[in-house]
Design an enzyme around this catalytic site. Structure first.
Site, PDB file in Angstrom:
ATOM      1  CG  HIS A  25      41.084  72.579 -28.813  1.00  0.00           C
ATOM      2  ND1 HIS A  25      41.067  72.446 -27.452  1.00  0.00           N
ATOM      3  CD2 HIS A  25      41.167  73.938 -29.046  1.00  0.00           C
ATOM      4  CE1 HIS A  25      41.133  73.647 -26.881  1.00  0.00           C
ATOM      5  NE2 HIS A  25      41.193  74.571 -27.830  1.00  0.00           N
TER       6      HIS A  25
ATOM      7  CG  HIS B 257      45.680  67.852 -21.399  1.00  0.00           C
ATOM      8  ND1 HIS B 257      46.528  68.915 -21.207  1.00  0.00           N
ATOM      9  CD2 HIS B 257      44.454  68.368 -21.609  1.00  0.00           C
ATOM     10  CE1 HIS B 257      45.828  70.036 -21.281  1.00  0.00           C
ATOM     11  NE2 HIS B 257      44.565  69.732 -21.527  1.00  0.00           N
TER      12      HIS B 257
ATOM     13  CG  ASP C 132      36.730  67.330 -24.746  1.00  0.00           C
ATOM     14  OD1 ASP C 132      35.935  68.170 -24.286  1.00  0.00           O
ATOM     15  OD2 ASP C 132      37.625  67.613 -25.548  1.00  0.00           O
TER      16      ASP C 132
HETATM   17  C1  LIG Z   1      39.476  70.143 -23.892  1.00  0.00           C
HETATM   18  C2  LIG Z   1      40.568  69.660 -24.736  1.00  0.00           C
HETATM   19  O1  LIG Z   1      40.844  70.228 -25.770  1.00  0.00           O
HETATM   20  S1  LIG Z   1      41.447  68.343 -24.156  1.00  0.00           S
HETATM   21  C3  LIG Z   1      42.115  67.563 -25.601  1.00  0.00           C
HETATM   22  C4  LIG Z   1      41.025  66.924 -26.408  1.00  0.00           C
HETATM   23  N1  LIG Z   1      41.585  66.128 -27.485  1.00  0.00           N
HETATM   24  C5  LIG Z   1      41.496  64.778 -27.502  1.00  0.00           C
HETATM   25  O2  LIG Z   1      40.955  64.139 -26.630  1.00  0.00           O
HETATM   26  C6  LIG Z   1      42.095  64.104 -28.710  1.00  0.00           C
HETATM   27  C7  LIG Z   1      42.931  62.862 -28.330  1.00  0.00           C
HETATM   28  N2  LIG Z   1      44.150  63.263 -27.693  1.00  0.00           N
HETATM   29  C8  LIG Z   1      45.232  63.686 -28.416  1.00  0.00           C
HETATM   30  O3  LIG Z   1      45.216  63.708 -29.639  1.00  0.00           O
HETATM   31  C9  LIG Z   1      46.457  64.156 -27.675  1.00  0.00           C
HETATM   32  O4  LIG Z   1      46.569  63.520 -26.426  1.00  0.00           O
HETATM   33  C10 LIG Z   1      46.464  65.679 -27.488  1.00  0.00           C
HETATM   34  C11 LIG Z   1      46.247  66.390 -28.810  1.00  0.00           C
HETATM   35  C12 LIG Z   1      45.390  66.101 -26.510  1.00  0.00           C
HETATM   36  C13 LIG Z   1      47.816  66.085 -26.894  1.00  0.00           C
HETATM   37  O5  LIG Z   1      48.758  65.855 -27.892  1.00  0.00           O
HETATM   38  P1  LIG Z   1      50.305  65.703 -27.542  1.00  0.00           P
HETATM   39  O6  LIG Z   1      50.696  66.662 -26.478  1.00  0.00           O
HETATM   40  O7  LIG Z   1      51.042  65.778 -28.819  1.00  0.00           O
HETATM   41  O8  LIG Z   1      50.341  64.226 -26.996  1.00  0.00           O
HETATM   42  P2  LIG Z   1      51.500  63.493 -26.250  1.00  0.00           P
HETATM   43  O9  LIG Z   1      52.818  64.123 -26.543  1.00  0.00           O
HETATM   44  O10 LIG Z   1      51.103  63.370 -24.827  1.00  0.00           O
HETATM   45  O11 LIG Z   1      51.488  62.035 -26.862  1.00  0.00           O
HETATM   46  C14 LIG Z   1      52.330  61.060 -26.304  1.00  0.00           C
HETATM   47  C15 LIG Z   1      52.070  59.739 -26.954  1.00  0.00           C
HETATM   48  O12 LIG Z   1      50.769  59.276 -26.581  1.00  0.00           O
HETATM   49  C16 LIG Z   1      49.993  59.033 -27.718  1.00  0.00           C
HETATM   50  N3  LIG Z   1      48.637  59.511 -27.465  1.00  0.00           N
HETATM   51  C17 LIG Z   1      48.304  60.721 -26.955  1.00  0.00           C
HETATM   52  N4  LIG Z   1      46.981  60.811 -26.865  1.00  0.00           N
HETATM   53  C18 LIG Z   1      46.477  59.654 -27.335  1.00  0.00           C
HETATM   54  C19 LIG Z   1      45.169  59.170 -27.501  1.00  0.00           C
HETATM   55  N5  LIG Z   1      44.124  59.919 -27.178  1.00  0.00           N
HETATM   56  N6  LIG Z   1      44.999  57.941 -28.004  1.00  0.00           N
HETATM   57  C20 LIG Z   1      46.067  57.178 -28.333  1.00  0.00           C
HETATM   58  N7  LIG Z   1      47.334  57.580 -28.199  1.00  0.00           N
HETATM   59  C21 LIG Z   1      47.534  58.814 -27.708  1.00  0.00           C
HETATM   60  C22 LIG Z   1      50.622  59.861 -28.828  1.00  0.00           C
HETATM   61  O13 LIG Z   1      50.325  59.335 -30.100  1.00  0.00           O
HETATM   62  C23 LIG Z   1      52.075  59.755 -28.470  1.00  0.00           C
HETATM   63  O14 LIG Z   1      52.550  58.501 -28.898  1.00  0.00           O
HETATM   64  P3  LIG Z   1      53.996  58.361 -29.574  1.00  0.00           P
HETATM   65  O15 LIG Z   1      54.955  58.879 -28.545  1.00  0.00           O
HETATM   66  O16 LIG Z   1      54.077  56.908 -29.865  1.00  0.00           O
HETATM   67  O17 LIG Z   1      53.918  59.232 -30.801  1.00  0.00           O
HETATM   68  O1  LIG Z   2      44.764  73.083 -22.744  1.00  0.00           O
HETATM   69  C1  LIG Z   2      44.615  72.429 -23.779  1.00  0.00           C
HETATM   70  O2  LIG Z   2      45.556  72.171 -24.574  1.00  0.00           O
HETATM   71  C2  LIG Z   2      43.312  71.863 -24.134  1.00  0.00           C
HETATM   72  C3  LIG Z   2      42.313  71.894 -23.031  1.00  0.00           C
HETATM   73  O3  LIG Z   2      42.287  71.047 -22.168  1.00  0.00           O
HETATM   74  C4  LIG Z   2      41.378  73.012 -22.993  1.00  0.00           C
HETATM   75  O4  LIG Z   2      41.480  73.938 -23.813  1.00  0.00           O
HETATM   76  O5  LIG Z   2      40.468  72.995 -22.137  1.00  0.00           O
END
Ligand SMILES: CC(=O)SCCNC(=O)CCNC(=O)[C@H](O)C(C)(C)COP(=O)(O)OP(=O)(O)OC[C@H]1O[C@@H](n2cnc3c(N)ncnc32)[C@H](O)[C@@H]1OP(=O)(O)O
Ligand SMILES: O=C([O-])CC(=O)C(=O)O
Length: 375
Positions: free
Chosen positions: A221, A260, A311
């Protein structure tokens, strides 16, 4: 990105309530606060106007904005007892733990006695968070007991002033303003949902915000902005960034700052902060970090169809403004506290305790085993 399942793990795609605060990802990529497009707000608004919009329900007129800014400026000082607590926290503590302790301690000193006080308590938290983190940072790192009261009009300018001990440049104050607007609110994200779950028990505002800080801390997050910086800072060229990113993907490691839970096509906040990161890169004469970041973005799209979330380019933008990496996520708190508190108001207004069910996957009913008969 592939179509994601709407049920099962992570409550993905399931509605968990109603909100009038924000829409995320309508038509794949949009973001609006109370109907105002985030791009419009980032181009035209002051963060304090956005805070007012979220917390008071409408955009302020000039008099209301002037009064609100004056009110926030008047709430920047910290009680001595809180300063004493902050002085006990070691320099190698995680700054998000400092934010969590700060919010919690303030709850001891200025307890919300009734929900009638929720507006004032929220304004106080909004005004106090930059003071909390910078008082601790400057004391633990430089041995200085800073005065947390400045005359800066903006929360962003005030933050940089406390951190660097001098007023921010116009460009830096402008970028902080945009950044705080982009991070202010995002519907039922993990930290906001934490705040709402806590609010649903009719708990106090400081408890809701303290819990939300804990949820925001994780690298999936809010913690992703500093995790992204930790990843890109050592890469000396775009080619090295490409090689290392491909290696991470090969090893099935996550690339922080990408992907996301809701957006399918793009995160609208990325294009906005990316533009400002480029401006800052030119301003400081950077010939590495921005190019490295752009290459990672290209590789992730080419290889995985994953886009930067809010981010990723925040990492380089904050770095160019001389902000230490470990303070990146606390800045997110200084902004998101507006969204958290506004959601707590909404939850309280139409409350039912949040208590979902679970599908049991444990053993069938069985008989009690006396301790001497156990393996
Ligand atoms: C402001 C914020 O909070 S924005 C979010 C900030 N967090 C990050 O940047 C952390 C990296 N990103 C992630 O971990 C994820 O994309 C999350 C947590 C944001 C969303 O999680 P989910 O909704 O479960 O992801 P989603 O269902 O889209 O994933 C689909 C596939 O893409 C992959 N994937 C998603 N994000 C990433 C990533 N950043 N790097 C590599 N692979 C990824 C997943 O592993 C998944 O693969 P699989 O189907 O082989 O298991
Ligand atoms: O909506 C989310 O899951 C994460 C995010 O981008 C935020 O909190 O800004």
């Amino acid at each position: 990105m592939t179509d994601k399942p709407t049920g099962g793990a992570g409550l993905r795609g399931q509605s968990a309530g109603t909100t009038a605060l924000c829409t995320v990802g309508e038509s794949g990529s949009g973001l609006a606060y109370r109907g105002y497009d985030v791009q419009d707000l980032a181009d035209n608004a002051r963060f304090e106007e956005v805070a007012y919009l979220l917390l008071k329900g409408k955009l302020p007129n000039q008099q209301e904005l002037d009064d609100y800014i004056a009110k926030l400026k008047g709430l920047r000082d910290l009680p001595d007892a809180l300063k004493t607590v902050l002085e006990q926290i070691p320099a190698d503590a995680h700054p998000m733990d400092v934010m969590r302790t700060g919010a919690s301690m303030l709850g001891n000193l200025e307890t919300e006695q009734s929900f009638d006080e929720q507006q004032d308590v929220s304004d106080r938290l909004l005004a106090a968070f930059p003071s909390i983190i910078n008082y601790w940072y400057r004391y633990s790192h430089d041995g200085e007991r800073i005065d947390t009261v400045t005359d800066d009009e903006s929360v962003g300018g005030h933050f940089l002033h406390l951190l660097h001990g001098k007023p921010a440049s116009e460009l830096h104050a402008r970028v902080m303003n945009v950044s705080l607007i982009l991070y202010a609110e995002h519907e039922f994200n993990a930290s906001t949902f934490t705040a709402r779950v806590c609010a649903s028990t009719l708990s106090d505002m400081h408890s809701c915000v303290t819990g939300a800080v804990g949820s925001l801390r994780g690298p999936l997050h809010g913690g992703a902005n500093e995790a992204a910086m930790a990843m890109i800072e050592d890469w000396q060229s775009p080619d090295e960034a490409e090689k290392e990113t491909l290696g991470k993907l090969e090893r099935k490691e996550k690339i922080m700052g990408f992907g996301h839970a809701v957006y399918r096509e793009s995160d609208p906040r990325n294009a906005i902060i990316k533009k400002w990161s480029k401006k800052l890169s030119d301003d400081v004469g950077d010939d590495r970090l921005y190019a490295v970041s752009e290459r990672v973005e290209e590789v992730m799209w080419r290889e995985k169809k994953l886009f930067c979330n809010a981010d990723f380019f925040h990492a380089s933008a904050y770095h160019f403004m001389g902000i230490p990496t470990k303070l990146f996520t606390p800045i997110f708190v200084c902004s998101r506290v507006t969204g958290w508190c506004a959601h707590v108001f909404e939850q309280r207004e139409n409350n039912r305790i949040i208590r979902p069910s679970a599908d049991y996957v444990g053993p069938e009913a069985r008989e009690w085993l006396p301790i001497e008969q156990r393996d």
